[in-house]
Each structure stands twice: as structure tokens, then as C-alpha cells.
Design a protein around this motif. Sequence first.
Motif, short mmCIF file in Angstrom:
data_model
loop_
_atom_site.label_atom_id
_atom_site.label_comp_id
_atom_site.label_asym_id
_atom_site.label_seq_id
_atom_site.Cartn_x
_atom_site.Cartn_y
_atom_site.Cartn_z
N TYR A 1 0.84 -1.19 0.00
CA TYR A 1 0.00 0.00 0.00
C TYR A 1 0.88 1.25 0.00
N GLY A 2 1.94 1.22 0.79
CA GLY A 2 2.84 2.36 0.89
C GLY A 2 3.59 2.64 -0.40
N GLN A 3 3.99 1.60 -1.10
CA GLN A 3 4.67 1.79 -2.38
C GLN A 3 3.73 2.45 -3.38
N VAL A 4 2.51 1.97 -3.44
CA VAL A 4 1.53 2.55 -4.37
C VAL A 4 1.37 4.03 -4.05
N ALA A 5 1.22 4.36 -2.77
CA ALA A 5 1.07 5.76 -2.36
C ALA A 5 2.29 6.58 -2.76
N ARG A 6 3.48 6.05 -2.50
CA ARG A 6 4.72 6.76 -2.83
C ARG A 6 4.85 6.98 -4.33
N MET B 1 -13.16 1.32 -5.38
CA MET B 1 -13.06 1.41 -6.84
C MET B 1 -12.57 0.15 -7.54
N SER B 2 -12.28 -0.91 -6.80
CA SER B 2 -11.74 -2.12 -7.43
C SER B 2 -12.67 -2.69 -8.50
N GLN B 3 -13.95 -2.78 -8.19
CA GLN B 3 -14.89 -3.34 -9.17
C GLN B 3 -15.06 -2.41 -10.36
N LYS B 4 -15.29 -1.14 -10.10
CA LYS B 4 -15.55 -0.17 -11.17
C LYS B 4 -14.42 -0.13 -12.19
N TYR B 5 -13.18 -0.19 -11.71
CA TYR B 5 -12.01 -0.08 -12.58
C TYR B 5 -11.31 -1.42 -12.81
N ASP B 6 -11.93 -2.49 -12.38
CA ASP B 6 -11.38 -3.84 -12.54
C ASP B 6 -9.91 -3.91 -12.08
N LEU B 7 -9.69 -3.44 -10.87
CA LEU B 7 -8.34 -3.39 -10.32
C LEU B 7 -7.90 -4.76 -9.81
N PRO B 8 -6.64 -5.12 -10.05
CA PRO B 8 -6.11 -6.36 -9.49
C PRO B 8 -5.77 -6.15 -8.01
N TRP B 9 -6.78 -5.94 -7.20
CA TRP B 9 -6.64 -5.61 -5.78
C TRP B 9 -5.82 -6.64 -5.02
N HIS B 10 -5.88 -7.87 -5.48
CA HIS B 10 -5.19 -8.95 -4.77
C HIS B 10 -3.67 -8.81 -4.82
N ARG B 11 -3.16 -7.95 -5.69
CA ARG B 11 -1.72 -7.77 -5.83
C ARG B 11 -1.16 -6.70 -4.89
N VAL B 12 -1.98 -6.21 -3.97
CA VAL B 12 -1.53 -5.19 -3.02
C VAL B 12 -1.58 -5.78 -1.60
N VAL B 13 -0.45 -5.71 -0.92
CA VAL B 13 -0.31 -6.28 0.42
C VAL B 13 0.29 -5.23 1.36
N ASN B 14 0.41 -5.56 2.64
CA ASN B 14 0.98 -4.57 3.56
C ASN B 14 2.51 -4.56 3.47
N ALA B 15 3.13 -3.70 4.25
CA ALA B 15 4.58 -3.46 4.17
C ALA B 15 5.42 -4.69 4.51
N ILE C 1 2.65 -18.10 2.13
CA ILE C 1 2.83 -18.97 3.29
C ILE C 1 2.33 -18.23 4.52
N ASN C 2 1.35 -18.82 5.19
CA ASN C 2 0.77 -18.19 6.39
C ASN C 2 0.34 -16.75 6.12
N ARG C 3 -0.37 -16.56 5.00
CA ARG C 3 -0.90 -15.24 4.60
C ARG C 3 0.20 -14.23 4.30
N LYS C 4 1.40 -14.70 3.97
CA LYS C 4 2.52 -13.79 3.70
C LYS C 4 3.18 -14.11 2.37
N VAL C 5 3.55 -13.04 1.67
CA VAL C 5 4.23 -13.12 0.38
C VAL C 5 5.65 -12.59 0.56
N SER C 6 6.62 -13.21 -0.06
CA SER C 6 7.99 -12.70 0.00
C SER C 6 8.10 -11.48 -0.92
N LEU C 7 8.29 -10.32 -0.31
CA LEU C 7 8.46 -9.10 -1.11
C LEU C 7 9.77 -9.14 -1.89
#
Length: 105
Positions: free
Chosen positions: A23-28, A46-60, A87-93
Motif C-alpha cells: 500500500y505504501g509503495q503505491v502511495a509513494r 473502486m476495485s470493481q468499477k475499474y477492474d483493479l487487481p486488488w489482490h496484488r496489493v499487500v501490507n509493508a 505462506i501463512n498469509r505472507k508473500v515474499s516481497l
Amino acid sequence: MKPFTEKTINIIQSIPEGKVMTYGQVARFAGSPRAARQVVRILHSMSQKYDLPWHRVVNAQGNIVIKDEASADVQRMNLESEGVVVINRKVSLKDYGIHSIEQIT
């Protein structure tokens, strides 16, 4: 539409399959480094309206932070279907994160 909102939508639409951003990267990258919460609101409204790939955004930390288990499972399954290991709800950044604006432009 405000410029920040428009930039945010464009950035999220540009995240390639199999990659994630925080989220922070997107903001920056959209020009407001302290607006991660606003990115959350934009995704929510706005995810539905603009068909955003919301699933590709995670926390820091690379975590899926959706509280609703069913929605968190949808995010995990969408990421895994693109080859992202969760793994356990976490993605390797390190492995799946976008590290510069050039990777999405």
C-alpha cells in the motif's frame, strides 16, 4: 477524479501478474508517500468499477491483511493462481515485490 486517485488506479492496474506491491509503495509512486490508508480506501471503493487487481496489493511486511477470512482466501488463491507463493498469509516481497517504478511502466 483527484490526481492522486487517478495515479493510484493507474499504478495498481500496471502491477504485472505474479507481482505484488505494498500500500505504501503505491502511495509513494502516486506522489503521496504517507497516503497508504488512502490507497486502501481507493481499493475498497473502486476495485470493481475499474477492474483493479486488488489482490496484488499487500501490507509493508508482505501480509494479506483482510480480516474477513473468505476474502483473504480469495486474495491468497488469486495470488497463487499467478504463481505467487503465499505462506501463512505472507508473500515474499524480495521474490515477488515490485522494487522500482520502472518495473511497472
